[in-house]
Scaffold this motif. Structure first.
Motif, PDB file in Angstrom:
ATOM      1  N   MET A 205     -37.072   7.958  -8.013  1.00 30.27           N
ATOM      2  CA  MET A 205     -37.845   6.959  -7.283  1.00 30.27           C
ATOM      3  C   MET A 205     -37.654   5.641  -8.032  1.00 30.27           C
ATOM      4  SD  MET A 205     -41.949   6.600  -6.642  1.00 30.27           S
ATOM      5  CE  MET A 205     -42.036   7.960  -5.471  1.00 30.27           C
ATOM      6  N   ARG A 206     -37.190   4.622  -7.313  1.00 34.86           N
ATOM      7  CA  ARG A 206     -36.937   3.332  -7.950  1.00 34.86           C
ATOM      8  C   ARG A 206     -37.765   2.245  -7.278  1.00 34.86           C
ATOM      9  NH1 ARG A 206     -30.824   4.964  -8.242  1.00 34.86           N
ATOM     10  NH2 ARG A 206     -30.761   5.888 -10.322  1.00 34.86           N
ATOM     11  N   HIS A 207     -38.277   1.338  -8.107  1.00 31.13           N
ATOM     12  CA  HIS A 207     -39.104   0.237  -7.632  1.00 31.13           C
ATOM     13  C   HIS A 207     -38.324  -1.066  -7.723  1.00 31.13           C
ATOM     14  CE1 HIS A 207     -42.629   2.860  -7.563  1.00 31.13           C
ATOM     15  NE2 HIS A 207     -42.159   3.356  -8.686  1.00 31.13           N
ATOM     16  N   PHE A 208     -38.420  -1.878  -6.658  1.00 30.82           N
ATOM     17  CA  PHE A 208     -37.686  -3.136  -6.579  1.00 30.82           C
ATOM     18  C   PHE A 208     -38.620  -4.259  -6.126  1.00 30.82           C
ATOM     19  CE2 PHE A 208     -34.956   0.410  -5.439  1.00 30.82           C
ATOM     20  CZ  PHE A 208     -33.788   0.201  -6.163  1.00 30.82           C
ATOM     21  N   ASN A 209     -38.260  -5.509  -6.428  1.00 30.10           N
ATOM     22  CA  ASN A 209     -38.923  -6.621  -5.765  1.00 30.10           C
ATOM     23  C   ASN A 209     -38.220  -6.853  -4.436  1.00 30.10           C
ATOM     24  OD1 ASN A 209     -36.566  -8.106  -6.256  1.00 30.10           O
ATOM     25  ND2 ASN A 209     -37.470  -9.279  -7.945  1.00 30.10           N
ATOM     26  N   HIS A 210     -38.645  -7.859  -3.673  1.00 31.93           N
ATOM     27  CA  HIS A 210     -38.102  -7.985  -2.317  1.00 31.93           C
ATOM     28  C   HIS A 210     -36.652  -8.461  -2.307  1.00 31.93           C
ATOM     29  CE1 HIS A 210     -38.936 -12.340  -2.561  1.00 31.93           C
ATOM     30  NE2 HIS A 210     -38.143 -12.463  -1.507  1.00 31.93           N
ATOM     31  N   TYR A 211     -36.166  -8.980  -3.447  1.00 34.28           N
ATOM     32  CA  TYR A 211     -34.756  -9.361  -3.547  1.00 34.28           C
ATOM     33  C   TYR A 211     -33.860  -8.146  -3.820  1.00 34.28           C
ATOM     34  CZ  TYR A 211     -36.570 -14.122  -4.117  1.00 34.28           C
ATOM     35  OH  TYR A 211     -37.211 -15.316  -3.936  1.00 34.28           O
ATOM     36  N   GLY A 212     -34.473  -7.018  -4.198  1.00 35.70           N
ATOM     37  CA  GLY A 212     -33.703  -5.830  -4.527  1.00 35.70           C
ATOM     38  C   GLY A 212     -33.424  -5.685  -6.001  1.00 35.70           C
ATOM     39  N   VAL A 213     -34.126  -6.465  -6.827  1.00 28.32           N
ATOM     40  CA  VAL A 213     -33.973  -6.357  -8.279  1.00 28.32           C
ATOM     41  C   VAL A 213     -34.845  -5.198  -8.771  1.00 28.32           C
ATOM     42  CG1 VAL A 213     -34.266  -7.498 -10.508  1.00 28.32           C
ATOM     43  CG2 VAL A 213     -33.509  -8.812  -8.504  1.00 28.32           C
ATOM     44  N   GLN A 214     -34.231  -4.239  -9.448  1.00 30.44           N
ATOM     45  CA  GLN A 214     -34.965  -3.041  -9.870  1.00 30.44           C
ATOM     46  C   GLN A 214     -36.010  -3.379 -10.923  1.00 30.44           C
ATOM     47  OE1 GLN A 214     -32.619   0.533 -10.417  1.00 30.44           O
ATOM     48  NE2 GLN A 214     -34.017   1.310 -11.978  1.00 30.44           N
ATOM     49  N   GLN A 215     -37.221  -2.833 -10.728  1.00 31.39           N
ATOM     50  CA  GLN A 215     -38.338  -3.068 -11.643  1.00 31.39           C
ATOM     51  C   GLN A 215     -38.710  -1.830 -12.453  1.00 31.39           C
ATOM     52  OE1 GLN A 215     -39.875  -6.455 -11.353  1.00 31.39           O
ATOM     53  NE2 GLN A 215     -37.865  -6.524 -10.373  1.00 31.39           N
ATOM     54  N   GLY A 216     -38.312  -0.661 -11.979  1.00 30.26           N
ATOM     55  CA  GLY A 216     -38.663   0.568 -12.684  1.00 30.26           C
ATOM     56  C   GLY A 216     -38.002   1.771 -12.047  1.00 30.26           C
ATOM     57  N   GLU A 217     -38.038   2.896 -12.758  1.00 34.29           N
ATOM     58  CA  GLU A 217     -37.406   4.119 -12.267  1.00 34.29           C
ATOM     59  C   GLU A 217     -38.191   5.333 -12.741  1.00 34.29           C
ATOM     60  OE1 GLU A 217     -32.939   4.917 -12.213  1.00 34.29           O
ATOM     61  OE2 GLU A 217     -33.597   6.149 -13.916  1.00 34.29           O
ATOM     62  N   PHE A 218     -38.285   6.312 -11.850  1.00 40.35           N
ATOM     63  CA  PHE A 218     -38.945   7.572 -12.170  1.00 40.35           C
ATOM     64  C   PHE A 218     -37.961   8.701 -11.910  1.00 40.35           C
ATOM     65  CE2 PHE A 218     -41.656  10.983 -10.069  1.00 40.35           C
ATOM     66  CZ  PHE A 218     -41.986  11.615 -11.251  1.00 40.35           C
ATOM     67  N   ASP A 219     -37.748   9.555 -12.913  1.00 42.30           N
ATOM     68  CA  ASP A 219     -36.816  10.678 -12.800  1.00 42.30           C
ATOM     69  C   ASP A 219     -37.542  11.866 -12.173  1.00 42.30           C
ATOM     70  OD1 ASP A 219     -35.102  12.844 -13.157  1.00 42.30           O
ATOM     71  OD2 ASP A 219     -34.373  12.139 -15.088  1.00 42.30           O
ATOM     72  N   ILE A 220     -37.327  12.067 -10.879  1.00 42.92           N
ATOM     73  CA  ILE A 220     -38.002  13.149 -10.153  1.00 42.92           C
ATOM     74  C   ILE A 220     -37.529  14.507 -10.637  1.00 42.92           C
ATOM     75  CG2 ILE A 220     -38.315  14.207  -7.873  1.00 42.92           C
ATOM     76  CD1 ILE A 220     -38.138  11.389  -6.668  1.00 42.92           C
ATOM     77  N   GLU A 221     -36.249  14.628 -10.925  1.00 40.95           N
ATOM     78  CA  GLU A 221     -35.713  15.927 -11.340  1.00 40.95           C
ATOM     79  C   GLU A 221     -36.318  16.388 -12.664  1.00 40.95           C
ATOM     80  OE1 GLU A 221     -31.479  15.329 -11.194  1.00 40.95           O
ATOM     81  OE2 GLU A 221     -31.391  16.109  -9.135  1.00 40.95           O
ATOM     82  N   GLU A 222     -36.668  15.459 -13.536  1.00 39.20           N
ATOM     83  CA  GLU A 222     -37.288  15.834 -14.808  1.00 39.20           C
ATOM     84  C   GLU A 222     -38.649  16.489 -14.579  1.00 39.20           C
ATOM     85  OE1 GLU A 222     -38.798  13.870 -19.063  1.00 39.20           O
ATOM     86  OE2 GLU A 222     -37.996  12.586 -17.481  1.00 39.20           O
TER      87      GLU A 222
END
Length: 368
Positions: free
Chosen positions: A75-92
């Protein structure tokens, strides 16, 4: 001791059908009542986190649901420009829980649940609208009456709370839909775009299918048409990142829906005599909790475990409430906290990427 044999379930949603399947497998005679003319698939899709997949394994449906759905890795979080703000490793976190996470179109999930119940010989009485005053008759005819009839207009909840439990509107709308893109354009990543009190989430499923939700603050305006809302979605998000624009351009218009987002306050009890409420009727959270369908499935599994012939029914239903209240209330609280930060404070809420996989796995699998 209780001598439960016949169970009435009001509502053929996720909670109601899951309980119907489990109860029928245990030998109970189950009748499901549904007010609509068909089993409803409102809600574009569902993310079934490991706690939900545990219950689906108990239903014997884990493999079928997995085949019909997708298996997101991140799961990845972005601002409205598409710049990534964070990431969550679901498989972990899946590995720690011992179960996968699966994304699925709601229509496909409901089709699987309906088929599993009818294959067991169960029947759903469609176009059968149960009112609060009908519960008196049902509770005399059946040994147990279960309200799984939703957050907004639960007749069974109204029977338990004649003074009326009013769902709380939290000031924002969800416009939801399903899109079909080319298969190579849909990754295994849930994408969450947020900026300036607006949010657009894209959840991949499989074979190019994905479902999405656009959200922003607004007053309730039921008189507006879906076409009006679609125009507003396109206008609000036309300058957002390319994945957002691509999904909107590929939307299947027949899947569009608008939801003025409500939840309910935690309730002091869920049953009286042989009448009990489960799922959204009992503890509806905001969709920002990510746990609505998951907690509904957990309810069905916990309730059936407690219907022991050696245990008094009132004691069993009391224990059901005691076992479930803390976890469901936590999901409600999390949903409100996330929504507050996105739509009111306009700052980045704590997301799964801010929580350790161990903490999240412990919460999801608590009680299972």
């Amino acid at each position: 001791m209780n001598n439960i044999n016949r169970i009435a379930i009001v509502g053929a949603g996720v909670a109601g059908l899951a309980l119907a399947i489990l109860a029928t497998k245990r030998g109970y005679k189950v009748t499901v009542y549904e007010r609509a003319s068909s089993v409803c698939s409102i809600g574009a899709g569902v993310t079934l986190w490991p706690n939900a997949m545990f219950v689906l394994q108990q239903l014997g449906l884990e493999s079928e649901v997995t085949r019909a759905g997708g298996k997101p890795a991140y799961m990845r979080h972005f601002n409205h420009y598409g710049v990534q703000q964070g990431e969550f490793d679901i498989e972990e976190v899946n590995l720690l829980c011992g179960f996968p996470s699966v994304t699925i179109l709601r229509r496909d999930l409901m089709k699987i649940l309906v088929k599993a119940f009818t294959d067991l010989g169960g029947t759903i009485r469609l176009s059968c609208s149960i009112k609060a005053q009908d519960i008196v008759s049902l509770k005399q005819t059946f040994d147990l009456v279960v309200g799984a009839d939703g957050r907004m207009n639960s007749a069974v909840r109204q029977f338990l709370y004649p003074e009326n439990v009013t769902p709380s509107y939290h000031g924002f709308i969800n416009i939801i839909g399903v899109s079909k893109l080319s298969e190579d354009s849909v990754s295994n990543t849930i994408c969450d775009f947020r900026d300036n009190a607006e949010r657009f989430g894209i959840v991949p499923v499989k074979r190019g299918w994905c479902y999405w939700a656009a959200a922003w603050n607004t007053k309730i305006a039921k008189e507006r048409t879906l076409a009006d809302w679609q125009q507003e979605v396109n206008a609000r998000f036309k300058n957002w990142a390319k994945p957002v624009r691509s999904v909107l351009n590929a939307t299947d218009k027949t899947t569009l829906n608008r939801i003025f987002v409500h939840d309910i306050e935690p309730l002091p009890y869920w049953h009286r005599d042989n009448v009990v409420i489960i799922g959204d009727a009992a503890h509806a959270p905001l969709p920002t909790s990510g746990q609505g369908a998951c907690q509904a499935l957990e309810d069905a599994w916990h309730l059936i475990q407690l219907l022991n012939p050696e245990v008094d029914l009132n004691d069993a239903l009391t224990r059901f409430y005691q076992q479930r209240f803390t976890k469901t209330s936590a999901a409600q609280t999390v949903g409100r906290q996330v929504a507050q930060k996105i739509f009111v404070e306009q700052r980045e809420p704590q997301s799964p990427s801010n929580i350790s996989a161990t903490q999240l796995s412990q919460f999801w699998m608590q009680g299972l």
